[in-house]
Design a protein around this motif. Structure first.
Motif, PDB file in Angstrom:
ATOM      1  N   SER A  11      -4.493   2.681  -9.760  1.00 18.92           N
ATOM      2  CA  SER A  11      -3.749   1.469 -10.120  1.00 18.92           C
ATOM      3  C   SER A  11      -3.976   0.350  -9.096  1.00 18.92           C
ATOM      4  O   SER A  11      -3.663  -0.803  -9.348  1.00 18.92           O
ATOM      5  CB  SER A  11      -2.252   1.779 -10.228  1.00 18.92           C
ATOM      6  OG  SER A  11      -1.710   2.026  -8.946  1.00 18.92           O
ATOM      7  N   ARG A  12      -4.533   0.732  -7.922  1.00 21.70           N
ATOM      8  CA  ARG A  12      -4.785  -0.281  -6.882  1.00 21.70           C
ATOM      9  C   ARG A  12      -6.272  -0.595  -6.708  1.00 21.70           C
ATOM     10  O   ARG A  12      -6.627  -1.384  -5.824  1.00 21.70           O
ATOM     11  CB  ARG A  12      -4.231   0.225  -5.531  1.00 21.70           C
ATOM     12  CG  ARG A  12      -2.837   0.847  -5.617  1.00 21.70           C
ATOM     13  CD  ARG A  12      -1.777  -0.207  -5.597  1.00 21.70           C
ATOM     14  NE  ARG A  12      -1.690  -0.800  -4.277  1.00 21.70           N
ATOM     15  CZ  ARG A  12      -0.634  -0.707  -3.484  1.00 21.70           C
ATOM     16  NH1 ARG A  12       0.436  -0.040  -3.884  1.00 21.70           N
ATOM     17  NH2 ARG A  12      -0.615  -1.295  -2.307  1.00 21.70           N
ATOM     18  N   LEU A 223      -5.349   2.658  -1.180  1.00 21.10           N
ATOM     19  CA  LEU A 223      -4.218   1.838  -1.639  1.00 21.10           C
ATOM     20  C   LEU A 223      -4.537   0.357  -1.522  1.00 21.10           C
ATOM     21  O   LEU A 223      -3.973  -0.460  -2.239  1.00 21.10           O
ATOM     22  CB  LEU A 223      -2.961   2.142  -0.810  1.00 21.10           C
ATOM     23  CG  LEU A 223      -2.190   3.404  -1.162  1.00 21.10           C
ATOM     24  CD1 LEU A 223      -0.945   3.508  -0.290  1.00 21.10           C
ATOM     25  CD2 LEU A 223      -1.786   3.412  -2.638  1.00 21.10           C
ATOM     26  N   ASN A 224      -5.421   0.047  -0.593  1.00 16.10           N
ATOM     27  CA  ASN A 224      -5.776  -1.351  -0.374  1.00 16.10           C
ATOM     28  C   ASN A 224      -6.881  -1.808  -1.315  1.00 16.10           C
ATOM     29  O   ASN A 224      -7.106  -3.002  -1.459  1.00 16.10           O
ATOM     30  CB  ASN A 224      -6.227  -1.525   1.085  1.00 16.10           C
ATOM     31  CG  ASN A 224      -5.951  -2.892   1.621  1.00 16.10           C
ATOM     32  OD1 ASN A 224      -4.867  -3.434   1.363  1.00 16.10           O
ATOM     33  ND2 ASN A 224      -6.891  -3.479   2.333  1.00 16.10           N
TER      34      ASN A 224
END
Ligand code: MCA
Ligand code: AMP
Length: 508
Positions: A11-12, A223-224
């Protein structure tokens, strides 16, 4: 589905999937789109190899982009990843295999026959696949014929994502079970706390079979949705050369002492860097000061354990205090307790206990051990001795557990002593941690032998090689006729450390 860690990462991912995820110096770039497709292919191979949700996949491979793909493929397949240090020898591996009973084993190509034999010896039925340092091997070979499409297996937050083994003070390794929610919560917390931004690039030089390199570093990058430069291993000169292209670096204290030792570590070399993070072992205040003097950067020291990822961190904004590990993370309760288990007031030294969404689910196959390590109200007893100062900074001042941390790797003396005690001509032994200029601490073995035992110090070391991972092999050995004991009969390791300090230093 959404509780599967992979879907959180996906999702990221950047909307533009042609953006880089992993760049290996002098090698290939793996984009986010390629990561998505390759992890689908690898997951399909795992399913074809009989891996069902909840099954363990033991992985002992070199660091490569494909090894990261395999980590994510395990998540997608709902399998439990069992990462293993490449330094582990047969005896060590046999235990992990028989205890965790994986359905599939992925190993370095040159160790295929050894692992196949170990699977039989461990009494399990696991398929053995290979993955080489260059991304070669039977896993990638089989993946070529697979579809990149794979519907990620639904997982609940409490389902186990990984089991990480450490030897433990009793000598019997214990597998810490980390759930999807454990890993997700710690990654989200660190990503925010350390201020990851769209232009960040991580310089990754850590091994990827332990929490630091695998979860702390890689999960922040995922996540980034940005890139990391992925070095096969830490080399100070190579790292300094790459700093110009990166913004964040994570390392164990040995990385920092080696960086400081290079004349090429200059403010100019660090001009693009925004953050240097250290952990896994105590960072000496002199290393912090020397690094700051050379680069203008205050290293951010943080503290954690395999059993929960990170627990504390010095601040991103605000004073990073040398000799401290900073504040408890926003979602971590941390307290210091006395011998009676009661919480101590600020300023008093005791055992660090932690509670939070990141704390592991227990030790695999060890319900009693798990119970013993938690308090009635759900705090995990870290075994580290600490104190909280008047401003709330936590410092680690010692360890209640008999543990040596050498270059960021944990060495449990009991495991090494057991291996020495099994040698012919050995009556007993004691292994102690001594200060080491490069590794922070390293092992000294004091071995009791009869006068005509026929053993030599070199002989002890040679015999340990091949039986224990190289970093566990003591750097020095002394032969003695007995060990100092207290009135209770316990070996006085403090006395041993004092008695051999001069000899140790002279032989370094
Ligand atoms: C290598 N040797 C070691 C170590 N590493 N001996 C003791 N301790 C070590 N850590 C051995 C080698 O096998 C060799 O022995 C000799 O020492 C010198 O090797 P050298 O080439 O200098 O070593 P290296 O290959 O450069 O490796 C040193 C290293 C490496 C880069 C510092 O150990 C490393 O990457 N450490 C990071 C560990 C880590 O990621 N820990 C995180 C755990 P011989 O010549 O006799 O064969 S996770 C954790 O702790 C928690 C969760 C946390 O808070 O992060
Ligand atoms: P591991 O079992 O490999 O996860 O190692 C965890 C242990 O490393 C902790 O229990 C601490 O003893 C030690 N550790 C991690 N970070 C630090 C730090 N910044 N300072 C001192 N010790 C640390």
């Amino acid at each position: 589905m959404l509780d599967n860690l992979f879907e959180l990462f996906r999702s990221r991912f950047p909307a533009d999937r042609s953006r880089p995820f992993i760049e290996v110096p002098g090698g290939d770039v793996l984009t986010y789109g390629e990561l998505e497709a390759a992890s689908g292919r690898f997951a399909n191979v795992l399913i074809e190899a009989g891996v069902a949700p909840g099954d363990r996949v033991a992985v002992q491979v070199d660091k490569s982009a494909e090894a990261v793909v395999l980590y994510l493929a395990c998540m997608r397949a709902g399998a439990i990843l069992l990462p293993l240090n490449t330094a582990y020898q047969s005896d060590e591996l046999e235990y992990f295999l028989s205890d965790a009973a994986p359905t599939a084993v992925v190993c370095q190509p040159h160790r295929m026959a050894e692992l196949e034999a170990l699977v039989v010896k461990a009494g399990i039925t696991a398929g053995v696949l290979t993955l080489g340092a260059a991304g070669d091997g039977s896993l990638t070979g089989r993946a070529r014929g697979q579809s990149p499409d794979f519907v990620t297996t639904a997982r609940g937050g409490d389902d186990i994502a990984a089991i990480l083994y450490s030897s433990g003070t009793t000598g019997r390794p214990k597998g810490a079970m980390m759930s999807h929610a454990n890993l997700a919560s710690n990654a989200m917390t660190l990503h925010k706390l350390w201020g990851f931004a769209p232009d960040d690039v991580l310089l990754h030089c850590l091994p990827i079979f332990h929490t630091h390199g695998l979860f702390v570093a890689i999960n922040c990058v995922l996540l980034n949705g940005t890139a990391m430069i992925f070095c096969p291993k830490f080399d100070a000169e190579q790292a300094i050369g790459l700093l110009a292209r990166t913004t964040v670096f994570m390392g164990v204290p040995t990385f920092y002492t080696r960086l400081v030792a290079s004349p090429n570590l200059t403010p100019e070399a660090c001009r693009h860097m925004r953050l240097f993070i250290s952990g896994s072992a105590p960072l000496l205040e002199e290393t912090f000061a020397a690094f700051s003097a050379r680069t203008g950067h205050a290293i951010l020291e943080r503290y954690g354990m395999t059993e929960g990822g990170m627990f504390t961190s010095n601040p991103l904004d605000g004073e990073r205090r040398a000799g401290t590990v900073g504040f408890p993370l926003p979602d971590v309760d941390l307290r210091i307790t006395g011998e009676d288990g009661q919480a101590l007031p600020q300023g008093e030294v005791g055992i660090i206990e932690v509670r939070g969404p990141n704390i592991f689910k227990g030790y695999w196959n060890m319900p009693e051990k798990t119970k013993a390590e938690f308090t009635e109200d759900g705090f995990f007893k870290s075994g580290d001795v600490g104190v909280i100062d008047e401003r709330g900074y936590v410092s680690i001042v010692g360890r209640a557990k008999d543990l040596i941390i050498s270059g960021g790797y944990n060495v449990y003396p009991k495991e090494v002593e057991d291996a020495i005690d099994r040698m012919d001509g050995v009556i007993e032994s004691a292994v102690v941690g001594m200060p080491h200029p490069d590794f922070g601490e390293a092992g000294l073995a004091i071995v009791v032998t009869p006068h005509d035992g026929g053993l030599t110090p070199d002989g002890v070391i040679a015999s340990l090689r091949g039986r224990l991972a190289n970093y566990k092999v003591p750097k020095q050995v002394v032969l003695v006729s007995d060990l100092p004991r207290n009135a209770m009969g316990k070996v006085q390791k403090n006395l041993l450390r004092e008695s051999y300090a001069a000899m140790w230093k002279a032989n370094l």
